[in-house]
Design a protein around this motif. Structure first.
Motif, short mmCIF file in Angstrom:
data_model
loop_
_atom_site.label_atom_id
_atom_site.label_comp_id
_atom_site.label_asym_id
_atom_site.label_seq_id
_atom_site.Cartn_x
_atom_site.Cartn_y
_atom_site.Cartn_z
N GLY A 16 0.62 -1.24 0.01
CA GLY A 16 0.08 0.03 -0.50
C GLY A 16 0.84 1.22 -0.06
N SER A 17 0.52 2.30 0.45
CA SER A 17 1.15 4.02 0.16
C SER A 17 0.15 4.48 1.08
CB SER A 17 0.56 4.27 -1.22
OG SER A 17 0.96 3.12 -2.54
N LEU A 18 1.32 5.59 1.29
CA LEU A 18 0.72 6.41 2.49
C LEU A 18 1.49 7.78 1.68
CD1 LEU A 18 1.03 5.17 6.12
CD2 LEU A 18 -0.91 6.04 5.17
N ARG A 19 0.95 8.58 2.36
CA ARG A 19 1.79 10.31 2.23
C ARG A 19 1.58 10.57 3.69
NH1 ARG A 19 -0.59 15.68 -0.26
NH2 ARG A 19 1.23 16.46 -1.95
N LEU A 20 3.09 11.00 4.06
CA LEU A 20 3.40 11.64 5.26
C LEU A 20 3.26 13.47 4.60
CD1 LEU A 20 5.71 9.53 6.83
CD2 LEU A 20 2.80 9.59 6.69
N ASP A 61 18.47 3.82 0.44
CA ASP A 61 18.97 2.85 -0.65
C ASP A 61 17.37 2.14 0.05
OD1 ASP A 61 22.50 1.91 -1.00
OD2 ASP A 61 21.39 3.51 -1.51
N SER A 62 16.57 2.20 0.93
CA SER A 62 15.68 1.15 0.49
C SER A 62 14.28 1.66 -0.19
CB SER A 62 15.25 0.28 1.97
OG SER A 62 15.33 1.25 2.79
N ALA A 63 14.35 3.29 0.10
CA ALA A 63 13.50 4.18 -0.50
C ALA A 63 13.47 4.75 -1.92
CB ALA A 63 13.78 5.37 0.76
N LYS A 64 14.74 4.46 -2.65
CA LYS A 64 15.15 4.64 -3.53
C LYS A 64 14.17 3.80 -4.67
CE LYS A 64 19.96 5.93 -3.34
NZ LYS A 64 21.04 5.39 -3.87
N GLY A 65 13.17 4.51 -5.57
CA GLY A 65 12.37 4.33 -6.17
C GLY A 65 10.94 3.75 -5.73
N SER A 84 4.52 0.72 -2.11
CA SER A 84 5.32 -0.71 -2.01
C SER A 84 5.57 -0.62 -0.76
CB SER A 84 6.49 -0.61 -2.92
OG SER A 84 5.74 -0.59 -4.06
N LEU A 85 4.62 -0.35 0.16
CA LEU A 85 5.44 0.06 1.14
C LEU A 85 5.52 -1.87 1.86
CD1 LEU A 85 3.09 2.34 3.09
CD2 LEU A 85 5.62 2.62 3.25
N ARG A 86 5.98 -1.68 2.49
CA ARG A 86 7.02 -2.85 3.56
C ARG A 86 7.25 -3.47 4.30
NH1 ARG A 86 12.81 -2.81 0.09
NH2 ARG A 86 11.72 -2.94 -2.14
#
Length: 115
Positions: A16-20, A61-65, A84-86
């Motif tokens: 899913g997605s979130l916007r902060l 790095d894990s946030a890129k893309g 693409s939250l994990r």
């Protein structure tokens, strides 16, 4: 002094997605030097994405893309769109502003990625 007010946290399913959002006020006139950090229990607070003081941006790095940092200079507000939250993105997320050599922090928001 700088005040930071965050919004947009919560629970989301994997993928899913979130916007902060983070609105800054006080002695701050640019989104340069503003960004997002996160922390999980027992670990150090780490940068997720931030605007660099002299322009440009940095992403973990894990946030890129997956994550996109944006901002509105006129309102000194920044946003972090997280796609693409994990489950490993679960943490308390903090807004940060580095102004004239001082770090200012928001109150923090819990982001939980779980099915």
């Amino acid at each position: 002094q700088v005040q930071l007010v965050e919004s947009g946290g919560g629970l989301v399913h994997p993928g899913g997605s979130l916007r902060l959002s983070c609105a800054a006020s006080g002695n701050i006139y640019s989104t340069n030097g503003m960004g997002w950090y996160r922390q999980v229990p027992g670990k150090r607070r780490e940068v997720v994405a931030r605007f660099l003081n002299r322009g440009g941006s940095y992403y973990k790095d894990s946030a890129k893309g997956r994550f996109t940092l944006s901002g509105e200079n006129a309102n000194t507000t920044i946003f972090l769109l997280m796609n693409s939250l994990r489950p490993e993105d679960t943490a308390v997320y903090y807004c940060n502003a580095f102004v004239e050599g001082t770090d200012f922090w928001g109150q923090g928001m819990q982001i939980t990625v779980s099915s």
